[in-house]
Design an enzyme around this catalytic site. Structure first.
Site, PDB file in Angstrom:
ATOM      1  CE  LYS A  22      -1.771   1.847   3.993  1.00 25.28           C
ATOM      2  NZ  LYS A  22      -1.480   3.260   4.150  1.00 25.28           N
ATOM      3  CG  ASN A  23       2.244   2.668   3.564  1.00 23.31           C
ATOM      4  OD1 ASN A  23       1.100   3.049   3.304  1.00 23.31           O
ATOM      5  ND2 ASN A  23       2.604   2.289   4.768  1.00 23.31           N
ATOM      6  CB  CYS A 117      -5.120   6.515   9.916  1.00 25.41           C
ATOM      7  SG  CYS A 117      -5.823   5.102   9.061  1.00 25.41           S
ATOM      8  NE  ARG A 122      -0.277  10.032  10.068  1.00 17.69           N
ATOM      9  CZ  ARG A 122      -0.650   9.046   9.244  1.00 17.69           C
ATOM     10  NH1 ARG A 122      -1.912   8.708   9.167  1.00 17.69           N
ATOM     11  NH2 ARG A 122       0.234   8.450   8.471  1.00 17.69           N
ATOM     12  CG  ASP A 307       2.477   1.371   9.707  1.00 19.57           C
ATOM     13  OD1 ASP A 307       2.839   1.604   8.534  1.00 19.57           O
ATOM     14  OD2 ASP A 307       2.174   2.267  10.518  1.00 19.57           O
ATOM     15  NE  ARG A 400      -7.449   5.021   4.261  1.00 18.11           N
ATOM     16  CZ  ARG A 400      -6.616   5.695   5.063  1.00 18.11           C
ATOM     17  NH1 ARG A 400      -6.993   5.955   6.304  1.00 18.11           N
ATOM     18  NH2 ARG A 400      -5.451   6.113   4.628  1.00 18.11           N
TER      19      ARG A 400
HETATM   20  C1  EPZ Z   1       3.935   6.785   6.692  1.00 18.22           C
HETATM   21  O1  EPZ Z   1       3.181   7.837   7.265  1.00 18.22           O
HETATM   22  C2  EPZ Z   1       2.961   5.641   6.499  1.00 18.22           C
HETATM   23  N1  EPZ Z   1       1.922   6.057   5.573  1.00 18.22           N
HETATM   24  C3  EPZ Z   1       2.354   5.244   7.840  1.00 18.22           C
HETATM   25  O2  EPZ Z   1       1.579   4.105   7.599  1.00 18.22           O
HETATM   26  C4  EPZ Z   1       3.467   4.870   8.806  1.00 18.22           C
HETATM   27  O3  EPZ Z   1       2.897   4.655  10.083  1.00 18.22           O
HETATM   28  C5  EPZ Z   1       4.514   5.987   8.893  1.00 18.22           C
HETATM   29  O4  EPZ Z   1       4.980   6.345   7.578  1.00 18.22           O
HETATM   30  C6  EPZ Z   1       5.724   5.562   9.724  1.00 18.22           C
HETATM   31  O5  EPZ Z   1       6.319   4.435   9.127  1.00 18.22           O
HETATM   32  C7  EPZ Z   1       2.211   6.042   4.256  1.00 18.22           C
HETATM   33  O6  EPZ Z   1       3.307   5.681   3.843  1.00 18.22           O
HETATM   34  C8  EPZ Z   1       1.089   6.459   3.330  1.00 18.22           C
HETATM   35  P1  EPZ Z   1       6.141   9.868   8.922  1.00 18.22           P
HETATM   36  P2  EPZ Z   1       3.836   9.311   7.354  1.00 18.22           P
HETATM   37  O7  EPZ Z   1       6.166  11.142   8.178  1.00 18.22           O
HETATM   38  O8  EPZ Z   1       4.690   9.511   6.168  1.00 18.22           O
HETATM   39  C9  EPZ Z   1       6.543  13.049  12.395  1.00 18.22           C
HETATM   40  C10 EPZ Z   1      -0.270   2.727   7.653  1.00 18.22           C
HETATM   41  O9  EPZ Z   1      -0.802   2.178   8.623  1.00 18.22           O
HETATM   42  N2  EPZ Z   1       6.458  14.033  11.305  1.00 18.22           N
HETATM   43  O10 EPZ Z   1       7.218   8.868   8.691  1.00 18.22           O
HETATM   44  O11 EPZ Z   1       2.754  10.267   7.637  1.00 18.22           O
HETATM   45  C11 EPZ Z   1       5.232  12.293  12.588  1.00 18.22           C
HETATM   46  O12 EPZ Z   1       4.375  13.013  13.440  1.00 18.22           O
HETATM   47  C12 EPZ Z   1       0.159   4.156   7.782  1.00 18.22           C
HETATM   48  O13 EPZ Z   1      -0.002   2.176   6.555  1.00 18.22           O
HETATM   49  C13 EPZ Z   1       6.655  15.379  11.611  1.00 18.22           C
HETATM   50  O14 EPZ Z   1       6.872  15.759  12.768  1.00 18.22           O
HETATM   51  O15 EPZ Z   1       4.750   9.144   8.637  1.00 18.22           O
HETATM   52  C14 EPZ Z   1       5.693  11.002  13.196  1.00 18.22           C
HETATM   53  O16 EPZ Z   1       5.898  11.162  14.587  1.00 18.22           O
HETATM   54  C15 EPZ Z   1      -0.273   4.765   9.088  1.00 18.22           C
HETATM   55  N3  EPZ Z   1       6.596  16.290  10.599  1.00 18.22           N
HETATM   56  C16 EPZ Z   1       7.049  10.763  12.528  1.00 18.22           C
HETATM   57  O17 EPZ Z   1       7.456  12.013  12.012  1.00 18.22           O
HETATM   58  C17 EPZ Z   1       6.376  15.929   9.300  1.00 18.22           C
HETATM   59  O18 EPZ Z   1       6.351  16.805   8.415  1.00 18.22           O
HETATM   60  C18 EPZ Z   1       7.009   9.758  11.390  1.00 18.22           C
HETATM   61  O19 EPZ Z   1       6.004  10.182  10.487  1.00 18.22           O
HETATM   62  C19 EPZ Z   1       6.181  14.557   9.017  1.00 18.22           C
HETATM   63  C20 EPZ Z   1       6.241  13.634  10.029  1.00 18.22           C
END
Ligand code: EPZ
Length: 421
Positions: A22-23, A117, A122, A307, A400
């Site tokens: 998916k991702n 989600c 986020r 995840d 999803r």
């Molecule tokens: C991706 O989300 C995945 N989604 C998520 O999977 C997954 O949980 C996550 O990466 C971590 O592996 C997709 O790939 C579509 P991050 P993403 O940016 O990109 C902070 C699922 O279940 N952060 O790596 O949104 C954030 O708050 C979904 O398949 C900032 O502070 O995650 C978090 O604490 C749920 N500022 C950490 O970084 C930003 O601009 C990691 O978030 C971006 C992120």
């Protein structure tokens, strides 16, 4: 609204084939906007996030055709609009990848803030930081992000992420691909889907190196040609099936996986008493359903994935002993499912970033509700294990990210029905 009705207590036996990631798919499909000509993308999962993304691309003017069983052919040559349909954008999280892709191709974009989600705050400040490092002028309103060239124009730049972010790494890679000059992303995410996106883009003619390390380098090119690419298997879907067999007991061959991507999950399941045999592109998982407690700390890849937090928590809730599960990526993720698990008899105490899970003899079926994708998947595993019937409402979250989940579980011997309310 649809729901699952599950009668628990059955072992899982047989073979299950994992779908495309998916991702990875939600990062690769917007990348087709950067390609002049046709992209043939294989192993695309048939899940609602992908369908929504394809609707957005079609609405922008992309020509999209399908070939059974899981191939999508996209031609974005005639796309002119830089303003994706906000209603569709708000239906999912990864629609924000359109910002980077549209900026790279058209040097401007107006994209509504994403939905998806909401198990945690986020933010997208790291995405914005990256766009600014490439010379973009960013105007963020309450519900939109508007991007256009700043006073010095758009070109490659260096950005050091303040936090390891999958989304920001993907968005900056997309934005940098067609911009003149060299871009360096430091403290980049290393997830398999980052590597998959880089491989897709390089197949189309991009110049990206270092994907899968904490420093990704992109040298902009004039244009990307069409080509063919197959998406990697979904390591989280695979991990979900491994955890389900671990909890119910059984013997299942999980096919179409990349074992390297699963090591962080299989090693923890083995600590709990599960047997995992790794083959080239499959894993045989065997369990007698009697698990031992262990401790897990979630981390960015190659650590234990956030995840898989909810799914391993279900295994811990019926393991012998007390387990500690520490969430280091999204601290509030526990609240998406622990209340529901407690209704089924789980004994979980949340203290800060750590859940302390005291294993119980059994779980009992109940009427519960999915609050996000992986929380819903965890409740499915809980229902498969529990005595009696479990009803899981709001399963649109689950659908999803999991292709044909009820059918796949049924083929393994589970009693699970999908019922439209
Ligand atoms: C991706 O989300 C995945 N989604 C998520 O999977 C997954 O949980 C996550 O990466 C971590 O592996 C997709 O790939 C579509 P991050 P993403 O940016 O990109 C902070 C699922 O279940 N952060 O790596 O949104 C954030 O708050 C979904 O398949 C900032 O502070 O995650 C978090 O604490 C749920 N500022 C950490 O970084 C930003 O601009 C990691 O978030 C971006 C992120």
């Amino acid at each position: 609204m649809a729901k699952y009705v599950i009668n628990g207590g059955r072992r899982l036996e047989g073979t299950v084939t994992i779908s495309g990631g998916k991702n990875a798919a939600v990062a690769i499909l917007p990348a087709a906007l950067l390609v002049s000509g046709k992209c043939r993308v294989e192993n695309v999962p048939d899940i609602s996030d992908v369908r929504t993304l394809l609707d957005i691309l079609a609405d922008l003017g992309a020509e999209i055709t399908y070939e059974e069983p899981s191939t999508v052919i996209l031609d974005c040559t005639n796309v002119q609009s830089t303003h994706p349909n906000p209603e569709l954008v708000r239906k999912m999280r990864a629609s924000y990848y359109l910002m980077g892709a549209l900026l790279s191709r058209f040097h401007e974009a107006s994209v509504a803030l994403p939905g998806g989600c909401n198990f945690a705050a986020r933010p997208i400040d790291q995405h914005i930081k990256g766009f600014r490092a490439l010379g973009a002028k960013v105007q963020q309103t309450e519900d939109y992000v508007h991007l256009k060239p700043g006073p010095n124009g758009l070109k490659g730049g260096r950005v050091s992420l303040d936090v390891v972010s999958v989304g920001a790494t993907v968005n900056i890679m997309l934005a940098a691909c067609l911009l003149p000059g060299r871009t360096i992303i430091e403290n980049a995410a290393k997830e398999p889907h980052i590597v998959d996106l880089a491989n897709f883009l390089n197949t189309m003619g991009a110049h990206i190196s270092g994907a899968g390390t904490d420093t990704v380098k992109i040298t902009g090119v004039e244009k990307l040609e069409g080509g063919t690419y197959a998406i990697i298997p979904d390591q989280i879907e695979a991990g979900t099936y491994l955890a389900a067999v671990a909890a119910t007991g059984g013997n299942v061959l999980v096919q179409n996986v990349i074992p390297k991507h699963m090591e962080c999950v299989t090693s923890k399941l083995e600590e709990m008493g599960v047997t995992c045999i790794h083959y080239d592109d499959s894993i045989r998982v065997m369990s007698d359903g009697r698990l031992s407690a262990t401790n897990v700390k979630t981390r960015p890849y190659p650590g234990f994935p956030t995840d898989m937090q909810a799914q391993i928590c279900v295994c811990m809730s019926i393991a012998k002993g007390v387990s500690n599960l520490t969430e280091n990526v999204y601290e509030t993720r526990f609240f998406g499912y622990c209340t529901e698990l407690a209704m089924m008899g789980a004994d979980i105490l949340i203290s800060g970033k750590t859940a302390i899970i005291s294993g119980r003899e059994k779980l009992t079926g109940a009427v519960v509700r999915a609050h996000d994708l992986r929380a819903g998947a965890a409740l499915v595993i809980a229902g498969l294990v529990a005595e009696g019937a479990t009803v899981i409402k709001n399963i649109s979250f689950v659908e999803r990210g999991y292709e044909h989940l009820a059918e796949k579980m049924t083929s393994l011997g589970a009693s699970i029905q999908r019922i439209e309310d």
